[in-house]
Scaffold this motif. Sequence first.
Motif, PDB file in Angstrom:
ATOM      1  N   MET A 231     -58.671 -82.092  19.134  1.00  0.00           N
ATOM      2  CA  MET A 231     -59.411 -83.142  18.419  1.00  0.00           C
ATOM      3  C   MET A 231     -58.860 -84.525  18.743  1.00  0.00           C
ATOM      4  N   ALA A 232     -57.517 -84.619  18.878  1.00  0.00           N
ATOM      5  CA  ALA A 232     -56.916 -85.919  19.168  1.00  0.00           C
ATOM      6  C   ALA A 232     -57.321 -86.406  20.555  1.00  0.00           C
ATOM      7  N   LEU A 233     -57.550 -85.461  21.492  1.00  0.00           N
ATOM      8  CA  LEU A 233     -57.859 -85.846  22.874  1.00  0.00           C
ATOM      9  C   LEU A 233     -59.360 -85.905  23.137  1.00  0.00           C
ATOM     10  N   HIS A 234     -60.169 -85.314  22.253  1.00  0.00           N
ATOM     11  CA  HIS A 234     -61.618 -85.270  22.450  1.00  0.00           C
ATOM     12  C   HIS A 234     -62.194 -86.697  22.412  1.00  0.00           C
TER      13      HIS A 234
ATOM     14  N   PRO B  24     -64.471 -86.724  18.702  1.00  0.00           N
ATOM     15  CA  PRO B  24     -64.160 -85.532  17.907  1.00  0.00           C
ATOM     16  C   PRO B  24     -65.062 -85.440  16.680  1.00  0.00           C
TER      17      PRO B  24
ATOM     18  N   MET C  23     -55.770 -79.195  16.606  1.00  0.00           N
ATOM     19  CA  MET C  23     -55.540 -80.615  16.302  1.00  0.00           C
ATOM     20  C   MET C  23     -55.360 -81.419  17.594  1.00  0.00           C
ATOM     21  N   ALA C  24     -54.664 -80.837  18.590  1.00  0.00           N
ATOM     22  CA  ALA C  24     -54.453 -81.550  19.852  1.00  0.00           C
ATOM     23  C   ALA C  24     -55.789 -81.776  20.559  1.00  0.00           C
TER      24      ALA C  24
END
Lengths: 158, 138
Positions: free
Chosen positions: A77-80, A83, A74-75
């Motif tokens: 994806m949040a930073l991609h 995403p 999840m982290a």
Amino acid sequence: MRGAGFNLLLGLVWALFLGEVSLRTLALGWVIGFLILTLFRRSLGVTAYTRGIGATAGLIVSFLAELVRANIHMALMALHPRPRLNPMIVEVPLRLQGDLPLTLLASLTGLLPGTVALAFSPDRGSLYVHALGMNSAQAARQSVRQMERHLLRVVGGD
Amino acid sequence: MDDFQAVRDLPILIGAFFVLTAAIGVVRFPDLYSRLHASSKLVTLGSAGIFLGVAFALNDAAAFTRLAAVLLFQFLTTPLSAYLIAQAAYLRGLPPILGDGQGGGTDEWGALGRADEVAQADREALRVLAEEGLVDEG
């Protein structure tokens, strides 16, 4: 019941031999008592108890591993920058029964990689989950099914 | 003493990182359902890391037993509230964004905003509240 009693007794005996009854000696005695009960589970007739504790330990270890995996997933994806969320709502057929096990499953599902429980079907035969960042509906189903298998082992349905 | 500084601070740093990504996720994800993923998972592990670091810093047995109790309730309640929020939003007709823009992304529940399911969920909730004596039966 009998197994739990034996185990507490062995823990107490261990603490008494050490000459110090505290949370730490009781906990250590409980673990050593559990190992003894596992060794002699047939002759003492505590097979169900040792299997239940083993299954619970398996559930906790597997859940913690999945929790860490879910958070890294999840982290990332949040930073991609872009995403690939691919949200979908997936139906997971269940074999698990009973109010408490199903509540636990719905709760644990919220901490697994890429799934949040949405609802049970009216007959409680399946769970609908919202999946995020999963490649396919099958992958989301597998994630929930794996935790269901652990819960089934704990409640003794498998 | 200073040798253990890193052991104490590392869980707090990791926890703070996950809470930060939770905040970023809540801002960046497109709809309520995907934001719930970020807030339920990342905040649970993030706060667990911060609590663990605090327990190391206090370094007494009571801190660790309280930590265990706090984590137990956190693991049980946070995902359940996400479950209830998602279900309430869905049954009241908030459409989820599905797929990644190239097709796919099915809704296998397909009960979006369906009046009978909303009514059934409401009746169920009222029944539970009445059983607990929180509302009058009616």
